[in-house]
Scaffold this motif. Structure first.
Motif: not given
Length: 306
Positions: A199-221
């Motif tokens: 049910h979560l808005p998972l996003d497997f994108g990168t989070d460049t500002p946090l230095g995270l590669d593919t899948g890093g957007q799910n840190w905040s999610v």
């Protein structure tokens, strides 16, 4: 994404927050447009997946039929109850044809994904990310598997693995990567309990500002709210000896899965060594691996002749 309060004065003067938020908005727009594209036979594939009661594993194939062949063989040998789905993100038409034929020959589920909006060499991480997001929204969510795993196409199990047991007490499990205080699961080996995350808005994108590669957007999610230790799979660098040359090179072993490393990105020679070692002794390869001494496992696929 970083919180606005985390940017310093120099970054504000350079316009870093605005640039990063605009880039993030662009990436989300590309994702949403791509997500609406359909794959041939998509409805039939979802119907097939919906009828499976056990775990499912999704791999994003990319230009290496031989890697997919090896993964399919190892999955059939060690995880026969897990439904493998090969999602083809290859940029070469001949590779797609070969992978589709290999899947058909083995009866493995195959998805001919829409052509990626990102070209090879331009942004491989983003190409992988939009493929994963497409898979999550178009295959995983509609099929609602009990447990789903995301696997690199050059990852192969060397022993039986119970994916459902891996997430019996945690929403997700896999190879953890960290940067500063943030962490995420590498989508080359990550396992999820669908009821916990579907049910979560998972996003497997990168989070460049946090230095995270593919899948890093799910840190905040997802990940920032979880116990990192409970989600972490064991891993160690191990030597694989090539039965043809006698040379050995080190690769990463994660929870009983060997990452051949570099397949599809110039690592064909390294992959071929693993391919030969597996073919020579698939049931005994795990026991034949040799631990890399501490301090010598930071590089990847380094050869020694011993």
């Amino acid at each position: 994404m970083r919180e606005l309060r985390d940017y310093n004065a120099q970054e504000w003067l350079r316009g870093a927050p605005l640039f990063q938020y605009l880039r993030r908005a662009r990436n989300r727009t590309v994702d949403r447009i791509y997500r609406r594209r359909l794959a041939p036979g998509q409805a039939e594939l979802v119907a097939r997946l919906s009828g499976h009661e056990g775990a499912m594993a999704f791999t994003v194939a990319f230009n290496m039929p031989e890697a997919v062949e090896l993964l399919m063989d190892a999955m059939a040998r060690f995880l026969p109850e897990t439904l493998l789905v090969v999602c083809d993100n290859s940029s070469r038409a001949e590779a797609r044809q070969a992978i589709a034929a290999a899947c058909a020959a083995r009866g493995v589920a195959y998805c001919d994904m829409p052509i990626s909006p990102y070209q090879v060499g331009r942004n491989g991480s983003r190409s992988h990310a939009v493929a994963l997001n497409w898979i999550f929204h178009n295959l995983i969510r509609p099929a609602a598997p009990r447990v789903f795993a995301l696997l690199d196409h050059d990852l192969l199990p060397l022993q039986p693995v119970d994916l459902c047991a891996r997430v019996a007490a945690t929403p997700c499990y896999g190879m953890v990567r960290t940067h500063g205080k943030a962490w995420y699961l590498w989508p080359g080996y990550s396992v999820f309990d669908f009821r916990s995350v579907g049910h979560l808005p998972l996003d497997f994108g990168t989070d460049t500002p946090l230095g995270l590669d593919t899948g890093g957007q799910n840190w905040s999610v997802l990940y920032r709210n979880l116990d990192q230790a409970a989600c972490t799979a064991p891993m160690a660098p191990m030597y694989v000896r090539d039965p043809l040359t006698g040379d050995r090179a080190h690769y990463l072993l994660v929870d009983g899965w060997l990452h051949a490393g570099g397949a599809g990105h110039g690592g064909e020679g390294a992959f071929a060594s693993v391919q030969r070692a597996y073919a020579a002794n698939p049931e005994g390869l795990l026991a034949a691996l040799e631990p890399v001494p501490q301090g010598r496992g930071k590089g990847r696929n380094k050869k020694t002749a011993q």
